[in-house]
Design a protein around this motif. Sequence first.
Motif, PDB file in Angstrom:
ATOM      1  N   HIS A 227       8.129  -5.782   5.846  1.00 52.75           N
ATOM      2  CA  HIS A 227       6.855  -6.379   5.434  1.00 52.75           C
ATOM      3  C   HIS A 227       6.578  -6.003   3.990  1.00 52.75           C
ATOM      4  CE1 HIS A 227       5.366  -7.699   9.458  1.00 52.75           C
ATOM      5  NE2 HIS A 227       6.247  -6.798   9.861  1.00 52.75           N
ATOM      6  N   HIS A 228       6.515  -6.994   3.170  1.00 58.21           N
ATOM      7  CA  HIS A 228       6.295  -6.722   1.746  1.00 58.21           C
ATOM      8  C   HIS A 228       4.870  -6.303   1.456  1.00 58.21           C
ATOM      9  CE1 HIS A 228      10.293  -8.042   0.661  1.00 58.21           C
ATOM     10  NE2 HIS A 228      10.113  -9.108   1.441  1.00 58.21           N
ATOM     11  N   ALA A 229       3.949  -6.544   2.395  1.00 60.69           N
ATOM     12  CA  ALA A 229       2.557  -6.133   2.180  1.00 60.69           C
ATOM     13  C   ALA A 229       2.455  -4.636   1.966  1.00 60.69           C
ATOM     14  CB  ALA A 229       1.695  -6.549   3.372  1.00 60.69           C
ATOM     15  N   GLY A 230       3.446  -3.932   2.540  1.00 60.38           N
ATOM     16  CA  GLY A 230       3.418  -2.479   2.419  1.00 60.38           C
ATOM     17  C   GLY A 230       3.589  -2.008   0.991  1.00 60.38           C
ATOM     18  N   HIS A 231       4.139  -2.857   0.115  1.00 59.12           N
ATOM     19  CA  HIS A 231       4.369  -2.443  -1.266  1.00 59.12           C
ATOM     20  C   HIS A 231       3.103  -2.496  -2.105  1.00 59.12           C
ATOM     21  CE1 HIS A 231       8.691  -1.958  -0.923  1.00 59.12           C
ATOM     22  NE2 HIS A 231       8.746  -3.114  -0.263  1.00 59.12           N
ATOM     23  N   LYS A 232       2.041  -3.073  -1.584  1.00 60.04           N
ATOM     24  CA  LYS A 232       0.790  -3.169  -2.349  1.00 60.04           C
ATOM     25  C   LYS A 232       0.227  -1.764  -2.561  1.00 60.04           C
ATOM     26  CE  LYS A 232      -3.830  -5.167  -2.244  1.00 60.04           C
ATOM     27  NZ  LYS A 232      -4.810  -5.919  -1.450  1.00 60.04           N
ATOM     28  N   PRO A 233      -0.042  -1.375  -3.819  1.00 63.35           N
ATOM     29  CA  PRO A 233      -0.533  -0.014  -4.072  1.00 63.35           C
ATOM     30  C   PRO A 233      -1.858   0.234  -3.354  1.00 63.35           C
ATOM     31  CG  PRO A 233       0.064  -1.122  -6.128  1.00 63.35           C
ATOM     32  CD  PRO A 233       0.077  -2.168  -5.052  1.00 63.35           C
ATOM     33  N   ASN A 234      -1.992   1.418  -2.763  1.00 61.08           N
ATOM     34  CA  ASN A 234      -3.268   1.725  -2.109  1.00 61.08           C
ATOM     35  C   ASN A 234      -4.274   2.209  -3.152  1.00 61.08           C
ATOM     36  OD1 ASN A 234      -2.551   4.364  -2.696  1.00 61.08           O
ATOM     37  ND2 ASN A 234      -2.079   4.922  -0.578  1.00 61.08           N
ATOM     38  N   LEU A 235      -5.507   2.501  -2.702  1.00 61.94           N
ATOM     39  CA  LEU A 235      -6.593   2.865  -3.616  1.00 61.94           C
ATOM     40  C   LEU A 235      -6.270   4.149  -4.371  1.00 61.94           C
ATOM     41  CD1 LEU A 235      -9.433   2.243  -4.667  1.00 61.94           C
ATOM     42  CD2 LEU A 235     -10.365   3.537  -2.742  1.00 61.94           C
ATOM     43  N   GLY A 236      -5.647   5.121  -3.683  1.00 57.44           N
ATOM     44  CA  GLY A 236      -5.287   6.378  -4.338  1.00 57.44           C
ATOM     45  C   GLY A 236      -4.332   6.154  -5.489  1.00 57.44           C
ATOM     46  N   THR A 237      -3.361   5.270  -5.276  1.00 57.40           N
ATOM     47  CA  THR A 237      -2.386   4.954  -6.336  1.00 57.40           C
ATOM     48  C   THR A 237      -3.079   4.303  -7.518  1.00 57.40           C
ATOM     49  OG1 THR A 237      -0.678   4.625  -4.655  1.00 57.40           O
ATOM     50  CG2 THR A 237      -0.258   3.710  -6.845  1.00 57.40           C
ATOM     51  N   ARG A 238      -3.932   3.322  -7.241  1.00 58.74           N
ATOM     52  CA  ARG A 238      -4.625   2.600  -8.326  1.00 58.74           C
ATOM     53  C   ARG A 238      -5.534   3.539  -9.115  1.00 58.74           C
ATOM     54  NH1 ARG A 238      -5.260  -1.172  -4.138  1.00 58.74           N
ATOM     55  NH2 ARG A 238      -7.509  -0.859  -4.010  1.00 58.74           N
TER      56      ARG A 238
ATOM     57  N   THR B 277       2.276   9.907  -7.129  1.00 59.27           N
ATOM     58  CA  THR B 277       2.833  10.153  -5.787  1.00 59.27           C
ATOM     59  C   THR B 277       1.894  11.028  -4.956  1.00 59.27           C
ATOM     60  OG1 THR B 277       5.106   9.967  -6.593  1.00 59.27           O
ATOM     61  CG2 THR B 277       4.779  11.141  -4.520  1.00 59.27           C
ATOM     62  N   GLY B 278       1.370  12.077  -5.590  1.00 57.54           N
ATOM     63  CA  GLY B 278       0.436  12.961  -4.888  1.00 57.54           C
ATOM     64  C   GLY B 278      -0.789  12.209  -4.398  1.00 57.54           C
ATOM     65  N   PHE B 279      -1.327  11.336  -5.237  1.00 57.56           N
ATOM     66  CA  PHE B 279      -2.509  10.562  -4.851  1.00 57.56           C
ATOM     67  C   PHE B 279      -2.165   9.485  -3.828  1.00 57.56           C
ATOM     68  CE2 PHE B 279      -4.834  12.731  -8.026  1.00 57.56           C
ATOM     69  CZ  PHE B 279      -6.177  12.482  -7.788  1.00 57.56           C
ATOM     70  N   ARG B 280      -0.955   8.899  -3.961  1.00 57.35           N
ATOM     71  CA  ARG B 280      -0.552   7.860  -3.002  1.00 57.35           C
ATOM     72  C   ARG B 280      -0.555   8.428  -1.587  1.00 57.35           C
ATOM     73  NH1 ARG B 280       4.566   7.014  -4.494  1.00 57.35           N
ATOM     74  NH2 ARG B 280       4.011   5.473  -6.076  1.00 57.35           N
ATOM     75  N   HIS B 281      -0.016   9.641  -1.433  1.00 54.81           N
ATOM     76  CA  HIS B 281       0.101  10.233  -0.104  1.00 54.81           C
ATOM     77  C   HIS B 281      -1.139  11.021   0.310  1.00 54.81           C
ATOM     78  CE1 HIS B 281       4.087   8.893  -0.307  1.00 54.81           C
ATOM     79  NE2 HIS B 281       4.616   9.905  -0.966  1.00 54.81           N
ATOM     80  N   GLY B 282      -1.825  11.624  -0.688  1.00 55.86           N
ATOM     81  CA  GLY B 282      -2.875  12.579  -0.322  1.00 55.86           C
ATOM     82  C   GLY B 282      -4.305  12.135  -0.501  1.00 55.86           C
TER      83      GLY B 282
ATOM     84  N   PRO C 171       7.337   6.598  -1.122  1.00 54.34           N
ATOM     85  CA  PRO C 171       6.460   6.189  -0.054  1.00 54.34           C
ATOM     86  C   PRO C 171       7.112   5.315   0.993  1.00 54.34           C
ATOM     87  CG  PRO C 171       6.006   4.934  -2.038  1.00 54.34           C
ATOM     88  CD  PRO C 171       7.037   5.942  -2.388  1.00 54.34           C
ATOM     89  N   GLY C 172       7.878   4.309   0.543  1.00 62.74           N
ATOM     90  CA  GLY C 172       8.425   3.361   1.520  1.00 62.74           C
ATOM     91  C   GLY C 172       7.319   2.508   2.080  1.00 62.74           C
ATOM     92  N   PRO C 173       7.614   1.304   2.505  1.00 62.30           N
ATOM     93  CA  PRO C 173       6.595   0.431   3.037  1.00 62.30           C
ATOM     94  C   PRO C 173       5.953   0.987   4.291  1.00 62.30           C
ATOM     95  CG  PRO C 173       8.820  -0.473   3.424  1.00 62.30           C
ATOM     96  CD  PRO C 173       8.967   0.684   2.512  1.00 62.30           C
ATOM     97  N   GLU C 174       6.716   1.771   5.072  1.00 58.61           N
ATOM     98  CA  GLU C 174       6.157   2.236   6.330  1.00 58.61           C
ATOM     99  C   GLU C 174       5.040   3.236   6.096  1.00 58.61           C
ATOM    100  OE1 GLU C 174       9.465   2.691   5.502  1.00 58.61           O
ATOM    101  OE2 GLU C 174      10.103   0.771   6.287  1.00 58.61           O
ATOM    102  N   ARG C 175       5.203   4.094   5.085  1.00 60.08           N
ATOM    103  CA  ARG C 175       4.151   5.077   4.807  1.00 60.08           C
ATOM    104  C   ARG C 175       2.865   4.376   4.387  1.00 60.08           C
ATOM    105  NH1 ARG C 175       5.896  10.747   2.031  1.00 60.08           N
ATOM    106  NH2 ARG C 175       7.222  11.459   3.720  1.00 60.08           N
ATOM    107  N   GLU C 176       3.009   3.337   3.600  1.00 61.99           N
ATOM    108  CA  GLU C 176       1.818   2.604   3.189  1.00 61.99           C
ATOM    109  C   GLU C 176       1.120   1.994   4.392  1.00 61.99           C
ATOM    110  OE1 GLU C 176       0.455   2.543   0.385  1.00 61.99           O
ATOM    111  OE2 GLU C 176       1.958   3.309  -0.967  1.00 61.99           O
ATOM    112  N   LEU C 177       1.896   1.573   5.399  1.00 64.23           N
ATOM    113  CA  LEU C 177       1.313   0.930   6.573  1.00 64.23           C
ATOM    114  C   LEU C 177       0.424   1.885   7.354  1.00 64.23           C
ATOM    115  CD1 LEU C 177       4.331  -1.159   7.854  1.00 64.23           C
ATOM    116  CD2 LEU C 177       2.110  -2.096   7.226  1.00 64.23           C
ATOM    117  N   VAL C 178       0.782   3.178   7.393  1.00 65.88           N
ATOM    118  CA  VAL C 178      -0.038   4.112   8.162  1.00 65.88           C
ATOM    119  C   VAL C 178      -1.104   4.771   7.297  1.00 65.88           C
ATOM    120  CG1 VAL C 178       1.724   4.576   9.877  1.00 65.88           C
ATOM    121  CG2 VAL C 178       1.636   6.006   7.843  1.00 65.88           C
ATOM    122  N   GLY C 179      -1.164   4.391   6.039  1.00 64.89           N
ATOM    123  CA  GLY C 179      -2.290   4.786   5.199  1.00 64.89           C
ATOM    124  C   GLY C 179      -2.341   6.245   4.820  1.00 64.89           C
ATOM    125  N   VAL C 180      -1.190   6.865   4.572  1.00 61.87           N
ATOM    126  CA  VAL C 180      -1.227   8.248   4.132  1.00 61.87           C
ATOM    127  C   VAL C 180      -0.543   8.365   2.778  1.00 61.87           C
ATOM    128  CG1 VAL C 180      -1.331   9.275   6.403  1.00 61.87           C
ATOM    129  CG2 VAL C 180       0.882   8.765   5.451  1.00 61.87           C
TER     130      VAL C 180
END
Length: 745
Positions: free
Chosen positions: A352-363, A636-641, A736-745
Amino acid sequence: MATFLYKLGRLAFRRRHYVALLWVALLALAGVGAASASTPTSSSFSIPGTEAQKAFDLLEQRFPGGSADGATARVVFKAPANEKMTDAGHKAEVRAIVDELSGGSGQVSSVTDPYTANAVSKDGSTAYVSVSYKVASMELTDETRTALEETGAEARAQGMAVEIGGDALQAAPETGATEIIGVAIAAVVLVITFGSLIAAGLPLLTALIGVGIGISTITALANVLDLGSTTSTLAMMIGLAVGIDYALFIVSRYRAELAEGREREEAAGRAVGTAGSAVVFAGLTVVIALVGLAVVNIPMLSKMGFAAAGTVVIAVLIALTLIPALLGFAGKRVHGRKARQALESQAAGHHHHAGHKPNLGTRWARFVLRRPVTVLITAVLGLGAIALPATSLELGLPDDGSQPVSTTQRKAYDLLSDGFGPGFNGPLMVVVDGRADDNAKAAATEVADTVKKMDGVAVVTPSTLNKAGDTATITVIPEDRPSSVETENLVHSIRDTGGRIAADSGAEVLVTGATAMNIDFSEKMNDALIPYLALVVGLAFLLLMLVFRSVLVPLKAALGFLLSVVAALGAVVAVFQWGWLGGLLGVEQTGPVMSMMPIFMVGVVFGLAMDYEVFLVTRMREAYVHGERPGEAIVTGFRHGARVVSAAAVIMIAVFAGFIGSSESMIKMIGFGLAIAVFFDAFVVRMAIVPAVLALLGGKAWWLPRWLDRALPNVDVEGEALRKRLGDTAGADGGPGPERELVGV
């Protein structure tokens, strides 16, 4: 450490039935201990090393049976308009009440008659009856309390105003429904964060088990260790907050490991090995801060700190053992439906390519990297502006004058102030010890004559000698209210005069009483603040240097904390001293900020603030160690944390804010102070100032002198040794991988 925790996590997952049974057994054991323990008495309040405490101890020795630490009450009467308390009818009614109080309970030590004890105001409008009890306020029976509360019903029917002051009516603080609302908000945040009721329920369940064990143990030991009611309230406040947070981080990391395709047992081991390391060090900083309260050398504060530290240790142990065990029971339901579908789709080979969309922490991290100076200046100036009211900080301890105006204690306080003067609510007790030269009476007369001539003195009563004739007491009524600067100056003046008299006559002169005790307490707290700050920040600095292998990162963490705690103190002054937003927060009466508030906030908030520093920055350090550039490591720290740390902060704020509904002003102030401090630290310092400073420092942020690098033991919080041991190369860069983005961490 990561390797040991990895093995512990796997063991707890594999032997989950035994681990769960062990914790349930501990909870049951603590519960039985609490249920079988006798009702806790009021904890004794002592301030070793102060003159007021020395005089208090002397009174207990030389005036046995005086119930120096017993409860007291003042029943205040005010005559109707154009009448006087000396009128025959009022006099008869008051004397009937004196007789009723004297024979109403076996716990009563003495009751004074206002007409023989000179307790009628000059204009005759006000009189009071003093009641002394043999036991402390928390030991009074319901019958004794009820008899006191019902005093004066007939007098009120005759048109007199009757109000009751003193500590005899003091009851255990009520926290109300807002506490439950705080936990409910935490539950909602967890559901939103995880998208799964099972995953959201685990941190709540384990936090409640930990708090249950902690509070039950405190209740069981309350009488043995002389613990007060506020001890368990504080332990519950901190235990709930850190218990939920620590479990949240472990569960988040477990879901991330599952998303990378690991087996459940392996994922549990890795989650405890990596996030668990951060939990251990975060917990250690909180424990250091709480145990460090013993430096102040006030037993009540030390016991509060040790009890709360005990609940934090329980929270850490539960996060490392019970959480992986419960994750074993949860199975695939630890993910929400969407995340499960995404993982199943991934397993089937669909991406799922949607997983590549940067989350709020990344932005947000990328925004800060583009404008670090602007973000840093804005955050520092904002907190600086909020901190300004702290320059007007006034410290004191709450008395009846700080009670809400609707309470009988406050009404009695005001009636006494109007009838006898504002200083009447804070009498000073001067104790003259003449045992050494057998001259107590002469020395007491000299002290009384000298004190009468001092500025700020309204009344000085004749001295009272004990049976042995070697110790005398003199009551001094100041002109000003107990919490005023003038009254504080008067206490110091009497002590200076006492020193001169002691030099001439050999008799020791001491000043005590509730007002003098409060003054000594405030001074002791102020004197202890800098040593305490140095100890706690120094130890935590060393601990963080071990974790981050850096000098500048721990330094930045400590300075950021100081900024957030001063800003929080500014907010406390604005609300509780100035009354801003007081109506919204239920602050009915403004007054000085509680003396222990600054040192208490430093202790608790420092420990909690370091939680976010450890959890957020260890992910950055992890990425940097595995080859990412400094800027990439921040992202990376913000993407995950960022999302998980934000959720943890909101939960902690909700739990602390829940205590703002307490009827006890001390608990209300602590709840607000901690909630606002966590808000400032998590969302302004850690989310804005930290990435801005790291962006400006670049690679220098992780600089450590070679000699120091060799000297410091490697605790391997990043789990680098664990990865080498497991031969793990995939995902070592923290990608991160798309899967990590999917679970929101």
